[in-house]
Design a protein around this motif. Structure first.
Motif, PDB file in Angstrom:
ATOM      1  N   LEU A 160       0.813  -1.217   0.000  1.00  0.00           N
ATOM      2  CA  LEU A 160       0.000   0.000   0.000  1.00  0.00           C
ATOM      3  C   LEU A 160       0.846   1.266   0.000  1.00  0.00           C
ATOM      4  CD1 LEU A 160      -2.764  -1.021   2.598  1.00  0.00           C
ATOM      5  CD2 LEU A 160      -2.801  -1.253   0.092  1.00  0.00           C
ATOM      6  N   LEU A 161       2.134   1.132   0.183  1.00  0.00           N
ATOM      7  CA  LEU A 161       3.002   2.295   0.246  1.00  0.00           C
ATOM      8  C   LEU A 161       3.194   2.906  -1.142  1.00  0.00           C
ATOM      9  CD1 LEU A 161       5.815   1.004   2.647  1.00  0.00           C
ATOM     10  CD2 LEU A 161       3.952   2.558   3.199  1.00  0.00           C
ATOM     11  N   PRO A 162       3.466   4.209  -1.194  1.00  0.00           N
ATOM     12  CA  PRO A 162       3.734   4.844  -2.495  1.00  0.00           C
ATOM     13  C   PRO A 162       5.104   4.505  -3.062  1.00  0.00           C
ATOM     14  CG  PRO A 162       3.953   6.441  -0.716  1.00  0.00           C
ATOM     15  CD  PRO A 162       3.422   5.189  -0.092  1.00  0.00           C
ATOM     16  N   GLN A 163       5.865   3.693  -2.348  1.00  0.00           N
ATOM     17  CA  GLN A 163       7.174   3.260  -2.821  1.00  0.00           C
ATOM     18  C   GLN A 163       7.283   1.755  -2.685  1.00  0.00           C
ATOM     19  OE1 GLN A 163      10.565   5.057  -0.863  1.00  0.00           O
ATOM     20  NE2 GLN A 163      11.938   3.423  -1.487  1.00  0.00           N
ATOM     21  N   VAL A 164       7.926   1.124  -3.657  1.00  0.00           N
ATOM     22  CA  VAL A 164       8.162  -0.313  -3.600  1.00  0.00           C
ATOM     23  C   VAL A 164       9.249  -0.608  -2.573  1.00  0.00           C
ATOM     24  CG1 VAL A 164       9.078  -2.294  -4.859  1.00  0.00           C
ATOM     25  CG2 VAL A 164       7.414  -0.777  -5.955  1.00  0.00           C
ATOM     26  N   ILE A 165       8.951  -1.505  -1.637  1.00  0.00           N
ATOM     27  CA  ILE A 165       9.957  -2.039  -0.728  1.00  0.00           C
ATOM     28  C   ILE A 165      10.312  -3.430  -1.242  1.00  0.00           C
ATOM     29  CG2 ILE A 165      10.497  -2.685   1.651  1.00  0.00           C
ATOM     30  CD1 ILE A 165      10.019   0.318   1.243  1.00  0.00           C
ATOM     31  N   HIS A 166      11.573  -3.648  -1.533  1.00  0.00           N
ATOM     32  CA  HIS A 166      12.009  -4.874  -2.191  1.00  0.00           C
ATOM     33  C   HIS A 166      11.556  -6.103  -1.403  1.00  0.00           C
ATOM     34  CE1 HIS A 166      14.557  -7.747  -4.276  1.00  0.00           C
ATOM     35  NE2 HIS A 166      14.898  -6.812  -5.141  1.00  0.00           N
ATOM     36  N   PHE A 167      10.957  -7.071  -2.103  1.00  0.00           N
ATOM     37  CA  PHE A 167      10.398  -8.251  -1.435  1.00  0.00           C
ATOM     38  C   PHE A 167      11.459  -9.045  -0.689  1.00  0.00           C
ATOM     39  CE2 PHE A 167      12.150 -10.230  -5.158  1.00  0.00           C
ATOM     40  CZ  PHE A 167      12.413 -11.541  -4.790  1.00  0.00           C
ATOM     41  N   ALA A 168      12.721  -9.017  -1.169  1.00  0.00           N
ATOM     42  CA  ALA A 168      13.788  -9.785  -0.521  1.00  0.00           C
ATOM     43  C   ALA A 168      14.086  -9.275   0.879  1.00  0.00           C
ATOM     44  CB  ALA A 168      15.055  -9.752  -1.366  1.00  0.00           C
ATOM     45  N   LEU A 169      13.653  -8.053   1.198  1.00  0.00           N
ATOM     46  CA  LEU A 169      13.912  -7.479   2.517  1.00  0.00           C
ATOM     47  C   LEU A 169      12.985  -8.034   3.591  1.00  0.00           C
ATOM     48  CD1 LEU A 169      14.434  -3.743   1.496  1.00  0.00           C
ATOM     49  CD2 LEU A 169      16.174  -5.251   2.479  1.00  0.00           C
ATOM     50  N   ILE A 170      11.923  -8.748   3.219  1.00  0.00           N
ATOM     51  CA  ILE A 170      10.940  -9.200   4.208  1.00  0.00           C
ATOM     52  C   ILE A 170      11.581 -10.047   5.308  1.00  0.00           C
ATOM     53  CG2 ILE A 170       8.898 -10.659   4.539  1.00  0.00           C
ATOM     54  CD1 ILE A 170       7.834  -9.569   1.889  1.00  0.00           C
ATOM     55  N   PRO A 171      12.373 -11.082   5.010  1.00  0.00           N
ATOM     56  CA  PRO A 171      12.993 -11.835   6.107  1.00  0.00           C
ATOM     57  C   PRO A 171      13.943 -10.975   6.939  1.00  0.00           C
ATOM     58  CG  PRO A 171      13.830 -12.583   3.975  1.00  0.00           C
ATOM     59  CD  PRO A 171      12.669 -11.707   3.702  1.00  0.00           C
ATOM     60  N   PHE A 172      14.572  -9.986   6.330  1.00  0.00           N
ATOM     61  CA  PHE A 172      15.443  -9.092   7.097  1.00  0.00           C
ATOM     62  C   PHE A 172      14.624  -8.225   8.042  1.00  0.00           C
ATOM     63  CE2 PHE A 172      18.038  -5.148   7.438  1.00  0.00           C
ATOM     64  CZ  PHE A 172      19.119  -5.700   8.099  1.00  0.00           C
ATOM     65  N   LEU A 173      13.478  -7.745   7.575  1.00  0.00           N
ATOM     66  CA  LEU A 173      12.596  -6.956   8.444  1.00  0.00           C
ATOM     67  C   LEU A 173      12.094  -7.803   9.607  1.00  0.00           C
ATOM     68  CD1 LEU A 173      10.498  -5.007   5.767  1.00  0.00           C
ATOM     69  CD2 LEU A 173      12.594  -4.297   6.911  1.00  0.00           C
ATOM     70  N   LEU A 174      11.797  -9.065   9.336  1.00  0.00           N
ATOM     71  CA  LEU A 174      11.386  -9.973  10.406  1.00  0.00           C
ATOM     72  C   LEU A 174      12.511 -10.157  11.423  1.00  0.00           C
ATOM     73  CD1 LEU A 174       9.453 -12.702   8.376  1.00  0.00           C
ATOM     74  CD2 LEU A 174       8.475 -11.093  10.035  1.00  0.00           C
ATOM     75  N   ALA A 175      13.743 -10.254  10.939  1.00  0.00           N
ATOM     76  CA  ALA A 175      14.886 -10.385  11.847  1.00  0.00           C
ATOM     77  C   ALA A 175      15.026  -9.143  12.722  1.00  0.00           C
ATOM     78  CB  ALA A 175      16.162 -10.633  11.044  1.00  0.00           C
ATOM     79  N   LEU A 176      14.857  -7.968  12.138  1.00  0.00           N
ATOM     80  CA  LEU A 176      14.920  -6.735  12.916  1.00  0.00           C
ATOM     81  C   LEU A 176      13.822  -6.682  13.965  1.00  0.00           C
ATOM     82  CD1 LEU A 176      15.676  -4.108  10.113  1.00  0.00           C
ATOM     83  CD2 LEU A 176      17.223  -4.785  11.950  1.00  0.00           C
ATOM     84  N   ALA A 177      12.620  -7.089  13.542  1.00  0.00           N
ATOM     85  CA  ALA A 177      11.503  -7.084  14.489  1.00  0.00           C
ATOM     86  C   ALA A 177      11.751  -8.056  15.633  1.00  0.00           C
ATOM     87  CB  ALA A 177      10.207  -7.432  13.762  1.00  0.00           C
TER      88      ALA A 177
END
Length: 399
Positions: A365-382
């Motif tokens: 839903l964001l006005p910018q694409v967040i690269h799909f490969a970052l999802i596991p990295f975001l989970l690690a940060l969380a």
């Protein structure tokens, strides 16, 4: 000397206007003259070559002219090159060179390329030739390169439009898929996954705007598509802008598939962080090196993204990657290892971890694409953020 440096240096040296070519100044083209658009397909040798290339050719056998005009030249020796590159103020230039040299070079590179002869009258041929010769003068040749709005393809489009004016009519049906500038880049980055990741992180929401048919032409292959379907209005009829086309070479290159990709790296990071966090909970052991790496690297990257946003002319404004690459992480990781932690630090990590979950959920839903490969990295940060918030709540030692 790196391959990239040698390649750019060679191309630049081939196309700089030299005294032998300068004799073309003020020449009146003969009836045999042709203005030709050269289109080179993408190649995966380097990131910058993954989008293809374009150039003008002016051929006039009667005057012994066969020149290439190439808007894709940059010079490592220009003053403050690296500083200007960092600031997004990189000078490109229009260079000229002998067509046979150009042809030999790209045949040796095994690049697929095509030539399209423009269906224009003598006055238009002369106007384009005179414009290019004047534009190639040292005092006129340089321009500030922009990924999407001012590059080798857009410069060619603009020369044609300036010459033909309202007489050229484009059929923009090739843009019916309504892609953004980033989407158009992504079409050519299938075999450049690390370059794709870098672009998606460093370039902000400005390139997520939908491009119209006119702006699709910042990609050389779409410039070609536009010219192939365009019409030229004459006194008697509407005729195709391209009179004839010729395939000069078909590359035998087969792009390499597979390899180690960003998604592989970030999945590994997620499992490593998960394992370390599990051991920390089970054995009351704290592995602070992982927090230094995670929050230190993301904090430094956030500072770099802010620099790109406010300190350069790159298309890096409104970058939503700052939600995870947050400069405040540097402060947080520093305070984390002090003997006395401020009370708000726990809430910082809770908030930061929650932001990562929200970023994953609402990514589309964001006005910018967040690269799909970052999802596991975001989970690690969380995961690590919630773990640190838990430790701080329990007043457990971080040492």
């Amino acid at each position: 000397m790196s391959f990239t440096y040698r390649l750019v240096f060679f191309v630049a040296s081939c196309f700089i206007l030299n005294p032998c070519q300068a004799k073309a100044l003020n020449i009146q083209l003969s009836d045999e003259a042709e203005v030709i658009v050269l289109i080179l397909d993408p190649t995966q040798v380097e990131l910058y070559s993954a989008f293809g290339h374009s150039a003008f050719r002016v051929s006039d056998p009667a005057n012994r002219i066969d020149l290439v005009f190439n808007y894709g030249i940059f010079d490592f020796d220009q003053p403050n090159f690296y500083l200007n590159f960092t600031k997004g103020k990189l000078y490109y230039k229009l260079g000229t060179g002998n067509y046979e040299n150009y042809k030999r070079y790209y045949f040796r590179e095994d690049r697929s390329w095509r030539e399209h002869v423009l269906n224009i009258n003598q006055a238009d041929k002369q106007a384009i030739f005179d414009f290019l010769i004047n534009n190639a003068k040292p005092e006129n040749a340089n321009y500030y390169y922009n990924y999407c709005y001012d590059n080798c393809a857009t410069r060619m489009r603009d020369v044609i439009d300036l010459t033909l004016g309202d007489r050229i009519q484009y059929d923009y049906s090739y843009a019916s898929d309504s892609l953004s500038f980033r989407d158009l880049m992504d079409k050519y980055l299938t075999y450049q996954p690390w370059g794709d990741l870098g672009i998606d992180i460093c370039l902000g929401a400005e390139i997520d705007e939908t491009a119209d048919g006119f702006h699709y032409q910042y990609m050389p292959l779409y410039l070609e598509e536009a010219l192939k379907t365009a019409k030229l209005i004459t006194d008697s009829a509407a005729v195709p802008v391209i009179a004839s086309s010729q395939v000069m070479n078909v590359s035998s290159e087969l792009p390499a598939e597979g390899g180690f990709r960003p998604i592989h790296l970030f999945v590994i990071v997620f499992f490593v962080v998960g394992l370390i966090t599990h051991r920390g909970l089970k054995y009351s052991a704290n592995y602070r090196f992982i927090d230094v790496i995670l929050f230190g690297v993301t904090g430094l990257l956030g500072c770099f993204l802010l620099f790109l946003w406010f300190g350069t002319d790159h298309l890096s404004k409104y970058n939503f990657n700052l939600v995870w690459a947050m400069p405040l992480n540097l402060v947080a990781v520093f305070l984390l290892f002090k003997k006395s932690n401020p009370d708000w630090l726990r809430y910082y990590f809770l908030s930061f971890g929650g932001l990562q979950i929200l970023l994953i959920i609402f990514r589309e839903l964001l006005p910018q694409v967040i690269h799909f490969a970052l999802i596991p990295f975001l989970l690690a940060l969380a995961l690590r953020s919630f773990y640190l918030a838990y430790l701080l709540k329990e007043n457990k030692s971080i040492d």
